[in-house]
Scaffold this motif. Structure first.
Motif, short mmCIF file in Angstrom:
data_model
loop_
_atom_site.label_atom_id
_atom_site.label_comp_id
_atom_site.label_asym_id
_atom_site.label_seq_id
_atom_site.Cartn_x
_atom_site.Cartn_y
_atom_site.Cartn_z
N THR A 19 0.71 -1.60 0.31
CA THR A 19 0.10 0.17 -0.14
C THR A 19 0.70 1.71 0.04
O THR A 19 0.77 2.12 -0.38
CB THR A 19 -0.96 -0.05 1.04
N TYR A 20 2.53 1.22 1.06
CA TYR A 20 2.88 2.14 0.48
C TYR A 20 3.33 2.19 -0.76
O TYR A 20 3.68 3.17 -1.25
CB TYR A 20 3.80 1.82 1.69
N TYR A 21 3.84 1.42 -1.15
CA TYR A 21 4.55 1.73 -2.27
C TYR A 21 3.85 1.87 -3.29
O TYR A 21 3.47 2.96 -4.35
CB TYR A 21 5.45 0.42 -2.99
N LEU A 22 2.91 1.82 -3.37
CA LEU A 22 2.02 1.52 -4.81
C LEU A 22 0.96 3.71 -4.05
O LEU A 22 0.76 4.07 -5.50
CB LEU A 22 0.55 0.98 -4.23
N SER A 23 0.91 3.85 -3.03
CA SER A 23 1.35 5.45 -3.05
C SER A 23 1.90 6.67 -3.33
O SER A 23 1.91 7.90 -3.57
CB SER A 23 0.31 5.38 -1.88
N VAL A 24 3.40 5.41 -3.23
CA VAL A 24 4.56 6.89 -4.15
C VAL A 24 4.58 6.14 -5.06
O VAL A 24 5.35 7.44 -6.12
CB VAL A 24 5.75 5.55 -3.16
N PHE A 25 4.40 5.38 -5.73
CA PHE A 25 4.68 5.38 -7.41
C PHE A 25 3.23 5.44 -8.27
O PHE A 25 2.28 3.80 -7.89
CB PHE A 25 5.40 4.32 -7.22
N ASN A 26 2.73 6.48 -8.66
CA ASN A 26 1.31 6.47 -8.51
C ASN A 26 0.24 5.76 -9.98
O ASN A 26 -0.34 5.96 -9.86
CB ASN A 26 1.16 8.22 -9.20
N ASP A 27 1.59 5.03 -10.76
CA ASP A 27 1.84 4.01 -11.58
C ASP A 27 1.28 2.63 -11.07
O ASP A 27 0.79 1.43 -11.90
CB ASP A 27 2.90 4.33 -13.10
N ALA A 100 9.96 10.97 -1.04
CA ALA A 100 8.68 9.81 -0.36
C ALA A 100 9.63 8.90 -0.05
O ALA A 100 8.68 8.14 0.80
CB ALA A 100 7.83 10.32 -1.64
N LEU A 101 10.45 8.48 -0.13
CA LEU A 101 10.69 7.35 0.20
C LEU A 101 11.49 7.23 1.36
O LEU A 101 12.24 5.91 1.97
CB LEU A 101 11.58 6.47 -1.33
N THR A 102 12.89 8.69 1.70
CA THR A 102 13.14 8.89 2.62
C THR A 102 11.47 9.06 3.76
O THR A 102 12.39 9.03 5.23
CB THR A 102 14.25 9.67 2.86
N ALA A 103 10.50 9.75 3.60
CA ALA A 103 9.21 10.21 4.76
C ALA A 103 9.44 8.93 6.06
O ALA A 103 9.38 7.87 5.02
CB ALA A 103 8.39 10.39 4.15
N ASN A 104 8.49 9.06 6.93
CA ASN A 104 8.23 8.26 8.00
C ASN A 104 9.39 7.34 8.46
O ASN A 104 8.54 5.65 8.00
CB ASN A 104 7.05 7.65 6.79
N GLY A 105 10.37 7.49 8.43
CA GLY A 105 11.58 5.77 8.24
C GLY A 105 12.26 6.08 7.39
O GLY A 105 12.55 5.30 8.14
N GLY A 106 12.67 6.69 7.04
CA GLY A 106 13.52 6.76 5.82
C GLY A 106 14.30 7.01 6.57
O GLY A 106 14.53 8.00 6.62
N ALA A 107 15.63 6.72 5.29
CA ALA A 107 16.96 7.00 5.86
C ALA A 107 17.92 7.62 4.66
O ALA A 107 18.03 6.44 3.98
CB ALA A 107 18.26 6.02 6.76
N TRP A 113 22.11 6.92 -2.60
CA TRP A 113 20.94 6.19 -1.95
C TRP A 113 20.22 6.54 -1.24
O TRP A 113 20.45 6.83 -0.53
CB TRP A 113 22.95 4.79 -1.52
N LEU A 114 18.94 5.63 -0.79
CA LEU A 114 18.40 5.53 0.50
C LEU A 114 17.97 4.46 1.17
O LEU A 114 18.27 3.42 -0.26
CB LEU A 114 17.59 6.81 0.66
N LYS A 115 17.20 4.34 2.19
CA LYS A 115 16.72 3.32 2.24
C LYS A 115 15.22 3.70 2.76
O LYS A 115 14.90 4.98 3.94
CB LYS A 115 17.07 2.52 4.16
N ASP A 116 14.03 2.81 1.99
CA ASP A 116 13.36 3.24 2.53
C ASP A 116 11.92 2.98 4.48
O ASP A 116 13.47 1.95 4.17
CB ASP A 116 11.72 3.22 1.48
N LYS A 117 11.46 3.35 4.89
CA LYS A 117 10.87 2.49 6.02
C LYS A 117 11.20 1.17 5.74
O LYS A 117 11.15 0.53 7.27
CB LYS A 117 9.78 3.78 6.79
N TYR A 118 11.50 0.36 5.61
CA TYR A 118 10.87 -1.01 5.19
C TYR A 118 12.39 -1.55 4.94
O TYR A 118 12.62 -2.94 5.27
CB TYR A 118 9.68 -1.55 4.06
N GLY A 119 13.25 -0.73 4.34
CA GLY A 119 14.77 -1.49 4.81
C GLY A 119 15.26 -1.37 3.22
O GLY A 119 16.76 -2.09 3.64
#
Length: 153
Positions: A19-27, A100-107, A113-119
Motif C-alpha cells: 500500500t505504501y509503494y502504491l502511494s509513492v508510485f502512482n502507476d 517520498a522514500l525517506t519520509a516516515n522512517g526512511g534514511a 542511495w537511501l533506505k525506505d521505512k521498510y529497509g
C-alpha cells in the motif's frame, strides 16, 4: 514480459508495504493476492499456523516492474547488497522520489542511495548519469552528496 521477478520478504506487514509503494508510485497496481491455507487444511507448517487464512503474497507492479511481496515471519531483513535504481528525468523527479522514500522512517545514505521505512535500498539517479559522470570532478562531487543535485555537476 519481465523474466526475473524480485520477491521481497516482509515480516508480517506485506499489505502495509505494498500500500505504501502504491502511494509513492502512482502507476502502481496490485495484480494478485494469495492467502495461506486454513489451519484445518493439510500442509500448513507449524511455524506459519498464525497466518492461517491471512495474506501469503501480493503480486504488484510499480514503474512497469513486477514484484512479489511475501508475508511471513523470520530472521530475514533487507540490506544494501540489493537495491533498486530509479532513473529520473529531472531534479523534480529526483526530489519527489527522495522525499517520498525517506519520509516516515526512511534514511538518507550517500551518492543518491537511501533506505525506505521498510529497509529496502533505492538509488535515485538522473537518467543521464553516464553523461554527467564525464564532467570534470563528477565522481568527487557525487561522493559529497546524499541526494543527487543535477545542477552541482
Amino acid at each position: 514480459m519481465q523474466k526475473i521477478t524480485p520477491n521481497l520478504w516482509f515480516n508480517g506487514n506485506a499489505l502495509e508495504a505494498v500500500t505504501y509503494y502504491l502511494s509513492v508510485f502512482n502507476d502502481g497496481k496490485i495484480l494478485q493476492t494469495n492467502y495461506y491455507p486454513l489451519n484445518e487444511q493439510e500442509g500448513l507448517p507449524d511455524f506459519n499456523k498464525a497466518y492461517s487464512g491471512k495474506i501469503l503474497s501480493i503480486e504488484f507492479e510499480i514503474l512497469k516492474m513486477h514484484f512479489i511481496a511475501i508475508n511471513a515471519n523470520g530472521p530475514f531483513l533487507f540490506n544494501e547488497s540489493v537495491s533498486f535504481m530509479i532513473p529520473c528525468k529531472n531534479q523534480t523527479e529526483i526530489d519527489y522520489y527522495w522525499n517520498a522514500l525517506t519520509a516516515n522512517g526512511g534514511a538518507e545514505s550517500f551518492c543518491g542511495w537511501l533506505k525506505d521505512k521498510y529497509g529496502i535500498s533505492w538509488q535515485i539517479c538522473p537518467e543521464n548519469w553516464n553523461e554527467l559522470s564525464k564532467k570534470p570532478n563528477a565522481f568527487n562531487k557525487l561522493t559529497q552528496m546524499k541526494k543527487i543535485i543535477i545542477d552541482a555537476f
